[in-house]
Enzyme design. Structure first.
Site, short mmCIF file in Angstrom:
data_model
loop_
_atom_site.label_atom_id
_atom_site.label_comp_id
_atom_site.label_asym_id
_atom_site.label_seq_id
_atom_site.Cartn_x
_atom_site.Cartn_y
_atom_site.Cartn_z
CG HIS A 9 -0.15 -0.05 2.53
ND1 HIS A 9 0.49 1.05 3.06
CD2 HIS A 9 0.09 -1.07 3.39
CE1 HIS A 9 1.08 0.72 4.18
NE2 HIS A 9 0.87 -0.57 4.40
CD GLU A 76 2.20 -5.56 8.22
OE1 GLU A 76 2.39 -6.79 8.18
OE2 GLU A 76 2.89 -4.74 7.59
CG HIS A 144 -0.83 -4.72 5.04
ND1 HIS A 144 -1.16 -3.44 5.37
CD2 HIS A 144 -2.01 -5.35 4.72
CE1 HIS A 144 -2.47 -3.28 5.28
NE2 HIS A 144 -3.01 -4.42 4.89
#
Length: 196
Positions: A9, A76, A144
């Protein structure tokens, strides 16, 4: 062959541990987003974790590609009580645990969070499910740092310590292939941390 394009991201600019905390991404670099989108296969399906920094990045690079529902298991690492705290603060309070977590990742867990082995198991399961459901397709998976490292570790047959040595920049692409029945476990790594 199923090809996975693992995209990290956009940046959050946070200086603390950001896992399941839902911080937004800075998506102001429209030129970088256009280059990233153009570098990805046009026929790919797009999927992301449900955290806004990943989902919004996926929307920014999606273009005309089809989108799959957000998947919470692509999140994440869950840092538990370490969320949004700095290394310095945690090191002052629990130095043995935080050093063990990052230097010898495995079963060590932040209070209320996940061990590295638990993260790997969670992400492996959801990636396996995506491959099973979309075998032979190109998949853009927006997620992530830790989530991407789990798949590098798997594809390159690395130890956790070796996987952690990889750098994964924001808006980078890491390519992983899965080839069933090739006489091995089917995993192959392509470009890692490529910045288009």
């Amino acid at each position: 062959m199923t090809r996975l394009f693992l995209v990290r991201h956009g940046p959050t600019h946070a200086k603390s541990m950001v896992g399941w905390s839902d911080l937004p991404a800075d998506l102001s670099d429209s030129a970088a987003l256009r280059r990233l989108s153009a570098a990805l296969p046009e026929d790919a399906l797009v999927v992301s974790s449900d955290l806004s920094r990943a989902a919004d990045t996926a929307s920014a690079i999606q273009g005309d590609r089809a989108r799959l529902p957000h998947l919470p298991d692509l999140r994440e690492i869950h840092f538990g009580e370490w969320e949004l705290r700095t290394w310095k603060d945690i090191d002052a309070e629990d130095p043995e645990r935080i050093r063990a977590y990052w230097e010898t990742p495995g079963d060590v867990r932040p209070p209320g969070g996940e061990s590295w082995n638990e993260v790997c198991a969670r992400v492996d399961r959801v990636i396996d499910d995506l491959i099973e459901a979309h075998r032979g397709r190109n998949l853009i998976v927006v997620g992530h740092f830790g989530q991407i490292l789990t798949q590098i570790q798997r594809a390159e047959r690395l130890t956790a310590e070796e996987a952690f040595s990889h750098r994964i920049d924001n808006l980078s692409v890491t390519e992983i292939h899965h080839v069933p029945g090739d006489g091995t476990d089917g995993w192959r790594a392509g470009k890692i941390n490529h910045l288009p």
